[in-house]
Design a protein around this motif. Sequence first.
Motif, PDB file in Angstrom:
ATOM      1  N   PHE A  94      30.471  75.274  18.227  1.00  0.00           N
ATOM      2  CA  PHE A  94      29.350  74.889  19.264  1.00  0.00           C
ATOM      3  C   PHE A  94      30.598  74.210  20.008  1.00  0.00           C
ATOM      4  CE2 PHE A  94      28.549  70.696  21.647  1.00  0.00           C
ATOM      5  CZ  PHE A  94      27.039  71.693  22.669  1.00  0.00           C
ATOM      6  N   VAL A  95      31.719  73.126  19.308  1.00  0.00           N
ATOM      7  CA  VAL A  95      32.602  72.691  19.508  1.00  0.00           C
ATOM      8  C   VAL A  95      33.949  73.425  20.713  1.00  0.00           C
ATOM      9  CG1 VAL A  95      34.566  71.091  19.061  1.00  0.00           C
ATOM     10  CG2 VAL A  95      31.861  70.698  18.663  1.00  0.00           C
ATOM     11  N   GLY A  96      33.829  74.928  19.795  1.00  0.00           N
ATOM     12  CA  GLY A  96      34.989  75.353  20.237  1.00  0.00           C
ATOM     13  C   GLY A  96      35.066  75.804  21.455  1.00  0.00           C
ATOM     14  N   GLY A  97      33.736  75.448  22.281  1.00  0.00           N
ATOM     15  CA  GLY A  97      33.464  76.548  23.278  1.00  0.00           C
ATOM     16  C   GLY A  97      33.476  75.620  24.539  1.00  0.00           C
ATOM     17  N   PRO A 100      36.193  70.524  28.868  1.00  0.00           N
ATOM     18  CA  PRO A 100      36.955  69.358  28.508  1.00  0.00           C
ATOM     19  C   PRO A 100      35.635  67.823  29.194  1.00  0.00           C
ATOM     20  CG  PRO A 100      38.492  70.331  29.499  1.00  0.00           C
ATOM     21  CD  PRO A 100      36.530  71.448  29.409  1.00  0.00           C
ATOM     22  N   GLU A 101      34.508  68.231  29.639  1.00  0.00           N
ATOM     23  CA  GLU A 101      33.374  67.248  30.218  1.00  0.00           C
ATOM     24  C   GLU A 101      32.760  66.691  29.239  1.00  0.00           C
ATOM     25  OE1 GLU A 101      35.610  68.781  33.425  1.00  0.00           O
ATOM     26  OE2 GLU A 101      34.532  69.438  32.491  1.00  0.00           O
ATOM     27  N   VAL A 102      32.375  67.780  28.749  1.00  0.00           N
ATOM     28  CA  VAL A 102      31.771  67.898  27.454  1.00  0.00           C
ATOM     29  C   VAL A 102      32.111  67.356  26.106  1.00  0.00           C
ATOM     30  CG1 VAL A 102      29.926  69.579  25.964  1.00  0.00           C
ATOM     31  CG2 VAL A 102      30.101  69.642  28.155  1.00  0.00           C
ATOM     32  N   ALA A 103      33.079  67.679  26.114  1.00  0.00           N
ATOM     33  CA  ALA A 103      34.221  67.091  24.494  1.00  0.00           C
ATOM     34  C   ALA A 103      34.065  65.089  24.460  1.00  0.00           C
ATOM     35  CB  ALA A 103      35.147  68.086  24.814  1.00  0.00           C
ATOM     36  N   ALA A 104      34.327  64.987  25.973  1.00  0.00           N
ATOM     37  CA  ALA A 104      35.009  63.551  26.214  1.00  0.00           C
ATOM     38  C   ALA A 104      33.160  62.434  26.419  1.00  0.00           C
ATOM     39  CB  ALA A 104      35.289  63.141  28.051  1.00  0.00           C
ATOM     40  N   ALA A 105      32.234  63.543  26.880  1.00  0.00           N
ATOM     41  CA  ALA A 105      30.856  63.063  26.055  1.00  0.00           C
ATOM     42  C   ALA A 105      30.305  63.298  25.527  1.00  0.00           C
ATOM     43  CB  ALA A 105      29.841  64.298  27.396  1.00  0.00           C
TER      44      ALA A 105
END
Length: 118
Positions: A94-97, A100-105
């Motif tokens: 999940f994290v690999g896909g 950048p906005e979701v990663a920041a959230a």
Amino acid sequence: MQLGNLERSIMEALWEHPEGMFAHVLAPQLPSEPAITTVLTVLMRLSKKGMVARERVGRAHLYKATADRDAFVAEAMQAALNEAGDLQAAVQRFVGGVTPEVAAALREALGEQDGSTQ
């Protein structure tokens, strides 16, 4: 809480119309334009699940979403993770896909969670 395709379509329409919708207005906007009786049956099912409320207006009912979209999505994500055979692998995929906005959230949410437990 998992929803069927028609339940999900109805909830999406109701979330887009917070003022509420009548079943006869809702039905033609749904994929495959189900019969009004089918829509009414699904609305009653969603009402029993606590996701929809109805209000009598004249001779019809106005249906409104009572379940918050963000809470529903969060619950669906949790349910998906609970079904993972290998949680670590599922989270890594999940994290690999993510964008950048979701990663920041995610970073912000995890930071808030860490800060609240100290």
